[in-house]
Design an enzyme around this catalytic site. Structure first.
Site, PDB file in Angstrom:
ATOM      1  N   GLU A 162      -8.333  -5.061   5.770  1.00 17.67           N
ATOM      2  CA  GLU A 162      -8.117  -4.822   4.454  1.00 17.67           C
ATOM      3  C   GLU A 162      -6.962  -5.543   3.816  1.00 17.67           C
ATOM      4  O   GLU A 162      -7.171  -5.927   2.393  1.00 17.67           O
ATOM      5  CB  GLU A 162      -7.871  -3.207   4.106  1.00 17.67           C
ATOM      6  CG  GLU A 162      -9.165  -2.544   4.333  1.00 17.67           C
ATOM      7  CD  GLU A 162      -9.119  -1.247   4.723  1.00 17.67           C
ATOM      8  OE1 GLU A 162      -9.406  -0.381   3.660  1.00 17.67           O
ATOM      9  OE2 GLU A 162      -8.644  -0.503   5.781  1.00 17.67           O
ATOM     10  N   ASN A 189     -13.456   0.064  18.744  1.00 16.01           N
ATOM     11  CA  ASN A 189     -13.078   0.419  19.863  1.00 16.01           C
ATOM     12  C   ASN A 189     -14.006   1.320  20.899  1.00 16.01           C
ATOM     13  O   ASN A 189     -13.766   1.471  21.809  1.00 16.01           O
ATOM     14  CB  ASN A 189     -11.737   1.206  19.915  1.00 16.01           C
ATOM     15  CG  ASN A 189     -10.591   0.024  19.248  1.00 16.01           C
ATOM     16  OD1 ASN A 189     -10.517  -0.884  19.668  1.00 16.01           O
ATOM     17  ND2 ASN A 189     -10.148   0.491  18.110  1.00 16.01           N
ATOM     18  N   GLY A 234     -11.178   8.396   8.731  1.00 12.64           N
ATOM     19  CA  GLY A 234     -12.010   8.568   7.667  1.00 12.64           C
ATOM     20  C   GLY A 234     -13.175   7.479   7.822  1.00 12.64           C
ATOM     21  O   GLY A 234     -12.818   6.509   8.499  1.00 12.64           O
ATOM     22  N   HIS A 280     -13.146   2.996   0.717  1.00 13.52           N
ATOM     23  CA  HIS A 280     -13.094   2.169   1.602  1.00 13.52           C
ATOM     24  C   HIS A 280     -13.754   0.680   1.271  1.00 13.52           C
ATOM     25  O   HIS A 280     -14.034  -0.153   1.979  1.00 13.52           O
ATOM     26  CB  HIS A 280     -14.050   2.349   2.915  1.00 13.52           C
ATOM     27  CG  HIS A 280     -13.420   3.561   3.791  1.00 13.52           C
ATOM     28  ND1 HIS A 280     -14.109   4.459   4.344  1.00 13.52           N
ATOM     29  CD2 HIS A 280     -12.023   3.783   4.057  1.00 13.52           C
ATOM     30  CE1 HIS A 280     -13.348   5.334   4.952  1.00 13.52           C
ATOM     31  NE2 HIS A 280     -12.214   5.091   4.860  1.00 13.52           N
ATOM     32  N   ASN A 316       0.761  -1.110  -0.125  1.00 15.72           N
ATOM     33  CA  ASN A 316      -0.099   0.081  -0.068  1.00 15.72           C
ATOM     34  C   ASN A 316       0.822   1.259  -0.064  1.00 15.72           C
ATOM     35  O   ASN A 316       1.393   1.576   1.017  1.00 15.72           O
ATOM     36  CB  ASN A 316      -1.042  -0.095   1.166  1.00 15.72           C
ATOM     37  CG  ASN A 316      -1.877   0.989   1.216  1.00 15.72           C
ATOM     38  OD1 ASN A 316      -1.713   2.190   0.562  1.00 15.72           O
ATOM     39  ND2 ASN A 316      -2.710   1.118   2.344  1.00 15.72           N
ATOM     40  N   HIS A 330     -18.084   1.649   8.425  1.00 12.64           N
ATOM     41  CA  HIS A 330     -16.524   1.790   8.683  1.00 12.64           C
ATOM     42  C   HIS A 330     -16.266   3.267   9.289  1.00 12.64           C
ATOM     43  O   HIS A 330     -16.106   4.332   8.821  1.00 12.64           O
ATOM     44  CB  HIS A 330     -15.834   1.589   7.443  1.00 12.64           C
ATOM     45  CG  HIS A 330     -14.219   1.954   7.364  1.00 12.64           C
ATOM     46  ND1 HIS A 330     -13.570   0.867   6.946  1.00 12.64           N
ATOM     47  CD2 HIS A 330     -13.662   3.025   7.722  1.00 12.64           C
ATOM     48  CE1 HIS A 330     -12.156   1.408   7.236  1.00 12.64           C
ATOM     49  NE2 HIS A 330     -12.105   2.597   7.571  1.00 12.64           N
ATOM     50  N   LEU A 331     -15.930   3.211  10.781  1.00  8.08           N
ATOM     51  CA  LEU A 331     -15.932   4.475  11.377  1.00  8.08           C
ATOM     52  C   LEU A 331     -14.487   4.802  11.871  1.00  8.08           C
ATOM     53  O   LEU A 331     -14.095   4.101  12.881  1.00  8.08           O
ATOM     54  CB  LEU A 331     -16.924   4.580  12.727  1.00  8.08           C
ATOM     55  CG  LEU A 331     -18.348   4.260  12.319  1.00  8.08           C
ATOM     56  CD1 LEU A 331     -19.323   4.346  13.547  1.00  8.08           C
ATOM     57  CD2 LEU A 331     -19.062   5.188  11.303  1.00  8.08           C
ATOM     58  N   ARG A 340     -12.617  15.775   8.420  1.00  3.21           N
ATOM     59  CA  ARG A 340     -13.300  16.165   7.090  1.00  3.21           C
ATOM     60  C   ARG A 340     -14.783  16.433   7.764  1.00  3.21           C
ATOM     61  O   ARG A 340     -15.492  15.767   8.616  1.00  3.21           O
ATOM     62  CB  ARG A 340     -13.337  14.858   6.204  1.00  3.21           C
ATOM     63  CG  ARG A 340     -12.060  15.124   5.404  1.00  3.21           C
ATOM     64  CD  ARG A 340     -11.985  13.445   4.601  1.00  3.21           C
ATOM     65  NE  ARG A 340     -10.774  12.634   5.094  1.00  3.21           N
ATOM     66  CZ  ARG A 340     -11.002  11.365   4.856  1.00  3.21           C
ATOM     67  NH1 ARG A 340     -11.835  10.981   4.022  1.00  3.21           N
ATOM     68  NH2 ARG A 340      -9.972  10.654   5.328  1.00  3.21           N
ATOM     69  N   ARG A 378      -2.675  -2.343  -3.084  1.00  2.93           N
ATOM     70  CA  ARG A 378      -4.159  -1.471  -2.780  1.00  2.93           C
ATOM     71  C   ARG A 378      -3.859  -0.068  -3.731  1.00  2.93           C
ATOM     72  O   ARG A 378      -2.990   0.609  -3.674  1.00  2.93           O
ATOM     73  CB  ARG A 378      -3.962  -1.007  -1.561  1.00  2.93           C
ATOM     74  CG  ARG A 378      -5.101  -0.147  -1.164  1.00  2.93           C
ATOM     75  CD  ARG A 378      -5.150   0.630   0.208  1.00  2.93           C
ATOM     76  NE  ARG A 378      -6.369   1.294   0.351  1.00  2.93           N
ATOM     77  CZ  ARG A 378      -6.396   2.410   1.033  1.00  2.93           C
ATOM     78  NH1 ARG A 378      -5.402   2.798   1.718  1.00  2.93           N
ATOM     79  NH2 ARG A 378      -7.604   2.885   0.940  1.00  2.93           N
TER      80      ARG A 378
HETATM   81  P1  ADP Z   1      -7.766   5.705   9.574  1.00  3.71           P
HETATM   82  O1  ADP Z   1      -8.992   6.027   8.911  1.00  3.71           O
HETATM   83  O2  ADP Z   1      -6.654   6.580   9.857  1.00  3.71           O
HETATM   84  O3  ADP Z   1      -7.362   4.181   9.218  1.00  3.71           O
HETATM   85  P2  ADP Z   1      -8.486   4.087  12.001  1.00  3.71           P
HETATM   86  O4  ADP Z   1      -9.561   3.291  11.601  1.00  3.71           O
HETATM   87  O5  ADP Z   1      -7.076   3.713  12.426  1.00  3.71           O
HETATM   88  O6  ADP Z   1      -8.245   5.207  10.983  1.00  3.71           O
HETATM   89  O7  ADP Z   1      -9.154   4.934  13.383  1.00  3.71           O
HETATM   90  C1  ADP Z   1      -8.416   5.800  14.023  1.00  3.71           C
HETATM   91  C2  ADP Z   1      -9.245   6.566  15.004  1.00  3.71           C
HETATM   92  O8  ADP Z   1      -9.866   5.678  16.006  1.00  3.71           O
HETATM   93  C3  ADP Z   1      -8.680   7.576  15.951  1.00  3.71           C
HETATM   94  O9  ADP Z   1      -8.389   8.660  15.329  1.00  3.71           O
HETATM   95  C4  ADP Z   1      -9.471   7.338  17.088  1.00  3.71           C
HETATM   96  O10 ADP Z   1     -10.217   8.526  17.086  1.00  3.71           O
HETATM   97  C5  ADP Z   1     -10.428   6.197  17.054  1.00  3.71           C
HETATM   98  N1  ADP Z   1     -10.072   5.193  18.236  1.00  3.71           N
HETATM   99  C6  ADP Z   1      -9.132   4.182  18.505  1.00  3.71           C
HETATM  100  N2  ADP Z   1      -9.117   3.802  19.603  1.00  3.71           N
HETATM  101  C7  ADP Z   1      -9.996   4.208  20.264  1.00  3.71           C
HETATM  102  C8  ADP Z   1     -10.739   3.955  21.737  1.00  3.71           C
HETATM  103  N3  ADP Z   1     -10.376   3.154  22.342  1.00  3.71           N
HETATM  104  N4  ADP Z   1     -11.900   4.940  21.802  1.00  3.71           N
HETATM  105  C9  ADP Z   1     -12.328   5.822  21.056  1.00  3.71           C
HETATM  106  N5  ADP Z   1     -11.802   6.159  19.735  1.00  3.71           N
HETATM  107  C10 ADP Z   1     -10.709   5.405  19.529  1.00  3.71           C
END
Ligand code: ADP
Length: 401
Positions: A385, A336, A212, A180, A7, A208-209, A241, A91
């Protein structure tokens, strides 16, 4: 078969080597600062300490050269020789309307991806560089392209077209593409496995939260709608964003602030908005939640706005799908953030969506978190992914090696 997943970003390169006989991860790593001072490779053989190599890397080819050396190193490596790599999965962000699935990379494919550069000017050029560098270093190894946009190509025109003059589509290909896709595809497949039902028979809303964020409505394994649009700026509120805004705001702000519309879009809406922009504190949910608990009202507002926007998409997709069998949460926040999942699902019981507070008290594990009698099942599924890319790669090149 062993598969190398690559990637490439503009100055970075993430990779994994997977043994696809049992889907196990053999090694992974990240090269950063390619082409700038301080290039560094962080390599990790599964179950071993990290190996860090700090050495100048002028371009992606040099970076991949160091990755291949690390993979074959007697100390940190997982391969005796490069010939053990059966295929490379790349990717790639944007394949426009050309590909609705992953493909074996040929000269024609590279040409098609180059034609999509104006649709993804930041992402496609480094993705293509990575493919070309691997082709030079591994001329006999098949390469497969896996595209973020591909999974969404099953959307129908009435859901992917914008209600603007049709020529904007025919001349410039302005339409909804969605992103995504690899993650939405992976978690919808896993959802079917977890529910022990055929994917073809399920209506799933995937959320997918992460930093992004996007939602997708998946009917029988095919995407029918998604929240990101022409670009990944659309839809949900994200770390930095804005997500969807009234487009007239762009001109209004540009005039009031004496900046260009380009600055409003690429700087303000992409980098200074979302959770960061509303909270004024951080784009990271953990920081914002801590401040909200301490009484910071703007932080609470940002979180409430985020939850409401996800809820709106769930409602919209319940209608588009004529009811859902499952809602899936994935990515950083989805996997998470226990409180955020609860907030999103709160007050949806009349739609048959009922989260179980105890079952929801979990992080990063594939599991069902709805009440046992909830009509719509709520699932937590960590995305993967790289595994999806490797699976597509094996499916395309065959398992002969
Ligand atoms: P990306 O889109 O960069 O791949 P990720 O899927 O890794 O992002 O998500 C990152 C975000 O997940 C972090 O910015 C954070 O806000 C959130 N995050 C990670 N762990 C936790 C947690 N334990 N509680 C709340 N939010 C979390």
């Amino acid at each position: 078969m062993k598969v190398l997943v690559v990637n490439c970003g503009s100055s970075s390169l993430k990779y994994q080597v997977l043994e696809m006989d049992d889907s196990s991860l053999l090694a992974k790593g990240l090269v950063e600062r390619i082409g700038i001072e301080g290039s560094v490779l962080n390599h990790e053989k599964t179950g071993h300490d990290k190996y860090v190599l700090e050495t100048p890397m002028q371009n992606h080819k040099e970076a991949i050269g160091h990755v291949l050396d690390a993979l074959q190193s007697p100390l940190h490596g997982v391969l005796k020789s490069m010939n053990e790599i059966g295929a490379v999965g790349h990717r790639v962000v944007h394949a426009g309307e050309k590909y609705a699935g992953s493909v074996l990379i040929t000269e024609d494919v590279i040409k098609a991806l180059e034609e999509c550069i104006d649709l993804a000017p930041l992402h496609n050029p480094p993705n293509i560089l990575g493919i070309k560098a691997c082709q030079e270093l591994m001329p006999n190894t098949p390469m497969v392209g896996v595209f973020d946009t591909a999974f969404h190509q099953t959307m129908e025109p009435e859901l992917y077209m914008y209600a603007i003059p049709y020529e904007m589509y025919s001349k410039y290909r302005v339409r909804k593409y969605g992103f995504h896709g690899t993650s939405h595809k992976y978690v919808s497949q896993r959802a079917a496995a977890l529910l022990d039902k055929p994917l073809e028979k399920l209506n799933i809303i995937t959320c997918h939260l992460g930093n992004g964020a996007s939602c997708a409505a998946v009917k029988g394994g095919k995407c029918i709608d998604t929240s990101m649009g022409f670009t990944p700026l659309d839809g949900l509120i994200m770390g930095t964003r804005s997500g969807t805004v009234d487009p007239a705001i762009i001109t209004f702000i540009a005039q009031k602030e004496g900046i260009t519309e380009e600055q409003v879009t690429s700087v303000m809406l992409n980098k200074k908005s979302g959770i960061l922009g509303v909270s004024g504190v951080s784009s990271d949910f953990r920081d914002v939640e801590k401040e909200a608990e301490a009484g910071n009202e703007r932080c609470q507002l940002a979180l409430d706005m985020f939850a409401r926007r996800v809820k709106s998409y769930i409602g919209s997709y319940m209608a588009q799908l004529n009811g859902a069998d499952a809602i899936v949460f994935t990515a950083g926040v989805g996997e998470n953030d226990i409180g955020m999942r609860e907030q999103i699902c709160e007050g949806l019981d009349k739609l048959g969506i009922e989260i179980d507070r105890e079952k929801n008290n979990v992080r990063g594990k594939e599991t069902i978190i709805s009440k046992s009698d909830s009509k719509v099942k709520i699932l937590l599924i960590p995305t993967n992914e790289e595994l999806m890319i490797a699976q597509d790669t094996v499916a395309i090149v065959g398992n002969g090696k």
